[in-house]
Scaffold this active site. Structure first.
Site, mmCIF file in Angstrom:
data_model
loop_
_atom_site.group_PDB
_atom_site.id
_atom_site.type_symbol
_atom_site.label_atom_id
_atom_site.label_comp_id
_atom_site.label_asym_id
_atom_site.label_seq_id
_atom_site.Cartn_x
_atom_site.Cartn_y
_atom_site.Cartn_z
ATOM 1 N N ARG A 221 0.851 -1.186 0.000
ATOM 2 C CA ARG A 221 0.000 0.000 0.000
ATOM 3 C C ARG A 221 0.890 1.241 0.000
ATOM 4 O O ARG A 221 1.992 1.220 0.560
ATOM 5 C CB ARG A 221 -0.920 0.029 1.224
ATOM 6 C CG ARG A 221 -1.906 -1.135 1.311
ATOM 7 C CD ARG A 221 -2.727 -1.028 2.587
ATOM 8 N NE ARG A 221 -3.714 -2.098 2.687
ATOM 9 C CZ ARG A 221 -3.493 -3.273 3.276
ATOM 10 N NH1 ARG A 221 -2.304 -3.524 3.818
ATOM 11 N NH2 ARG A 221 -4.441 -4.190 3.331
ATOM 12 N N LYS A 245 -2.314 -2.280 7.774
ATOM 13 C CA LYS A 245 -3.682 -1.897 8.102
ATOM 14 C C LYS A 245 -4.151 -2.695 9.315
ATOM 15 O O LYS A 245 -3.933 -3.901 9.403
ATOM 16 C CB LYS A 245 -4.588 -2.188 6.892
ATOM 17 C CG LYS A 245 -5.951 -1.549 6.963
ATOM 18 C CD LYS A 245 -6.685 -1.765 5.657
ATOM 19 C CE LYS A 245 -8.055 -1.110 5.665
ATOM 20 N NZ LYS A 245 -8.765 -1.315 4.387
ATOM 21 N N HIS A 319 -2.955 2.406 -6.172
ATOM 22 C CA HIS A 319 -3.649 1.183 -5.784
ATOM 23 C C HIS A 319 -3.754 0.214 -6.958
ATOM 24 O O HIS A 319 -3.762 -0.999 -6.769
ATOM 25 C CB HIS A 319 -5.041 1.511 -5.238
ATOM 26 C CG HIS A 319 -5.538 0.481 -4.270
ATOM 27 N ND1 HIS A 319 -4.900 0.220 -3.075
ATOM 28 C CD2 HIS A 319 -6.594 -0.373 -4.321
ATOM 29 C CE1 HIS A 319 -5.542 -0.743 -2.429
ATOM 30 N NE2 HIS A 319 -6.566 -1.118 -3.167
ATOM 31 N N ARG A 322 -0.797 -1.902 -7.057
ATOM 32 C CA ARG A 322 -0.968 -3.022 -6.107
ATOM 33 C C ARG A 322 -1.813 -4.121 -6.743
ATOM 34 O O ARG A 322 -1.502 -5.305 -6.630
ATOM 35 C CB ARG A 322 -1.609 -2.491 -4.827
ATOM 36 C CG ARG A 322 -1.895 -3.546 -3.745
ATOM 37 C CD ARG A 322 -2.332 -2.804 -2.488
ATOM 38 N NE ARG A 322 -3.144 -3.595 -1.584
ATOM 39 C CZ ARG A 322 -2.667 -4.336 -0.606
ATOM 40 N NH1 ARG A 322 -1.371 -4.454 -0.418
ATOM 41 N NH2 ARG A 322 -3.487 -4.990 0.204
ATOM 42 N N HIS A 345 -3.959 -9.065 3.722
ATOM 43 C CA HIS A 345 -5.421 -9.129 3.796
ATOM 44 C C HIS A 345 -5.845 -9.950 5.015
ATOM 45 O O HIS A 345 -5.257 -11.001 5.293
ATOM 46 C CB HIS A 345 -6.002 -9.782 2.540
ATOM 47 C CG HIS A 345 -5.981 -8.903 1.341
ATOM 48 N ND1 HIS A 345 -6.064 -9.383 0.049
ATOM 49 C CD2 HIS A 345 -5.885 -7.555 1.217
ATOM 50 C CE1 HIS A 345 -6.026 -8.379 -0.802
ATOM 51 N NE2 HIS A 345 -5.919 -7.260 -0.118
ATOM 52 N N TYR A 354 -8.768 -11.229 -7.169
ATOM 53 C CA TYR A 354 -7.738 -11.198 -8.208
ATOM 54 C C TYR A 354 -7.693 -12.482 -9.028
ATOM 55 O O TYR A 354 -7.124 -12.500 -10.109
ATOM 56 C CB TYR A 354 -6.366 -10.943 -7.576
ATOM 57 C CG TYR A 354 -6.292 -9.644 -6.838
ATOM 58 C CD1 TYR A 354 -6.306 -8.434 -7.520
ATOM 59 C CD2 TYR A 354 -6.236 -9.601 -5.452
ATOM 60 C CE1 TYR A 354 -6.251 -7.223 -6.841
ATOM 61 C CE2 TYR A 354 -6.177 -8.394 -4.760
ATOM 62 C CZ TYR A 354 -6.191 -7.221 -5.464
ATOM 63 O OH TYR A 354 -6.144 -6.024 -4.783
#
Length: 384
Positions: A221, A245, A319, A322, A345, A354
Site C-alpha cells: 500500500r 492496516k 492502488h 498493487r 489481507h 484477483y
C-alpha cells in the site's frame, strides 16, 4: 507518523469541538477499536451533513450542530430519516437540471448509491452506539430508541466477476510492468519540454522508480511505503518491516528486480540533503522545506498519475499498481493464501477477487457449452 496522518489528526482535533458531546464519546469508542484517523474524519463529514440537514429542516431547536440534544435524536421519526435519504437522492438531480438551463452554474458532486449507503451506514453506527453500547452515570444507554434500525437501503452488490472486470481494464500485466518502470526512469524525459522539468525529473527519478518498482514487485500500500524508515529495509532478505492496516506488524517480501531499483535510490538518497536525524526512507524537498523530509502520500499519488497519463494508461493509480502485482502473482503462483499473506489481507475473500482478473476459464467454459449445444442441435436435425 506521516505528514498526511499528522494533518488529518490535526484536522480531527480542530473539528470535534463543533459537534455535540456525544459525538466525541462516539469518536473515543471508535478510537478504542483502532479506527484510523481518516475513517474518523469520514464519520464527522457524514454526521455534519445530517446535522445541518436537521437544522435546515427545522427538526431541531438548535442553530448550531453542537447544540443538537440527545432527546431530539431520540424523538426522530422514521419518515424524517426517509426524507433525508430522498434529499440525498434527489438533490443532485435538481442541481443537474439547473446545469441544463444554466451551464455556467456549478453543481455539487452527484451522490452515488454507494455514497448514500455509506452516509446511512455512518448514522447507523452512531445511533447503534448511542442506543446499545453507550452508558451514562446510571448505567443506561444515551438513547432509548434507535430510529436508524428501522431504515433499510438496498444497494446493488458488485459481484466478484464485475469487480475483476473493472480491475482488468486499469492494471499493468506481463511486459507492461517492466515497460512502465522503464518509462518512469527514462521514457518520461520526452515529456519534459523545459530545463526546469528535466532537472526535476533527473533529481527524482531514482526515488520515483524505486517506489513504483517496490509496489509492483511486492504489492504494498502507498501508506506502507511512505511510512518506511531506513532501518525497516532488510536488503539481505528482500523484506520490509512495516505496520500494516489494522496496526499489524509484518515483514512482507519484495522481488529481486525491485531490489535493484531500491538499492539505486538508497545510493543517491543523500542528494536530498536530509538532516542526520531524518530516518524516512523516501524523501522530498520543497521551497519551504529545502532539506530532505519524508515524502507524503499525495505526492506519490500525483506522480504515479502523471506517469500513467503519459504512458497511455490514464486510469492507473498507486492502488492499481498493487492490483497489478496481485494479478500477476496469482497468474504465476496460483496460491491465494500466499498472496493473502503478502498483501496483508485479513480475509481470503478480499484476495480471491484477483483470481478472476485474468481468468478466462469461465468464458471458455461458456463457449464449450454453447458449441456442445449447437452440435447436439445439428445431430437432431440430421436424425430428422
Amino acid at each position: 507518523m506521516s505528514v498526511t496522518k499528522q494533518r488529518d489528526a490535526k484536522q480531527l482535533i480542530q473539528r470535534i469541538p463543533a459537534f455535540p458531546w456525544y459525538v466525541e464519546k462516539y469518536m473515543d469508542h471508535k478510537k478504542s477499536k483502532r479506527a484510523s484517523v481518516s475513517t474518523l474524519l469520514g464519520y464527522l463529514r457524514d454526521f455534519e451533513f445530517f446535522f445541518r440537514w436537521l437544522i435546515s429542516e427545522g427538526l431541531t431547536k438548535a442553530n448550531e450542530m453542537k447544540e443538537i440534544e440527545l432527546s431530539e435524536l431520540n424523538e426522530l421519526r422514521k419518515e424524517y430519516v426517509e426524507s433525508y435519504l430522498i434529499y440525498l437522492q434527489d438533490s443532485h438531480l435538481f442541481e443537474r437540471s439547473i446545469l441544463l438551463t444554466n451551464p455556467t452554474k456549478s453543481a455539487k458532486k452527484e451522490y452515488s448509491d454507494v455514497t448514500i449507503a455509506r452516509k446511512l451506514s455512518s448514522l447507523k453506527s452512531l445511533f447503534y452506539y448511542l442506543s446499545a453500547l453507550s452508558e451514562d452515570e446510571h448505567g443506561n444507554s444515551y438513547l432509548t430508541r434507535n430510529v436508524m434500525a428501522k431504515i433499510e437501503l438496498d444497494v446493488e452488490e458488485v459481484t466478484p466477476l464485475a469487480r475483476a472486470n473493472s480491475i482488468r481494464s486499469k492494471i499493468l500485466v506481463d511486459d507492461e510492468i517492466q515497460r512502465f518502470v522503464d518509462f518512469v526512469y527514462d521514457g518520461y524525459l520526452e515529456y519534459c519540454n523545459t530545463k526546469k522539468k528535466q532537472d526535476f525529473h533527473y533529481r527524482n527519478r531514482e526515488r520515483d522508480v524505486a517506489i513504483v518498482a517496490l509496489i509492483l514487485s511486492g504489492g504494498f500500500r502507498v501508506s506502507e511505503i511512505v511510512n518506511l524508515n531506513r532501518q525497516n529495509v532488510i536488503l539481505e532478505k528482500n523484506q520490509l518491516r512495516m505496520v500494516r492496516k489494522g496496526k499489524k506488524e509484518d515483514a512482507p517480501f519484495f522481488s529481486d528486480w525491485g531490489k535493484q531499483y531500491l538499492m539505486s535510490y538508497m545510493e543517491v538518497r543523500h542528494k536530498y540533503n536530509p538532516p542526520t536525524e531524518e530516518d524516512a526512507l523516501f524523501l522530498t524537498v520543497s521551497p519551504t522545506k529545502p532539506f530532505g523530509h519524508r515524502i507524503d502520500l499525495r505526492t506519490v499519488q500525483k506522480f504515479v498519475k502523471k506517469y500513467g497519463q503519459a504512458f497511455g494508461v490514464p486510469d492507473i493509480s498507486v492502488h492499481k499498481l498493487r492490483h497489478s502485482f496481485a494479478t500477476q502473482f496469482l497468474r504465476l503462483n496460483p496460491d491465494p493464501h500466499q498472496l493473502q499473506a503478502q498483501l496483508g489481507h485479513s480475509k481470503i475473500d478480499t484476495t480471491m477477487q484477483y483470481a478472476h482478473v485474468l481468468d478466462d476459464t469461465l468464458s471458455e467454459a461458456v463457449n464449450r457449452t454453447t458449441r456442445r449445444e449447437i452440435e447436439l442441435e445439428n445431430v437432431d436435425e440430421d436424425l430428422t
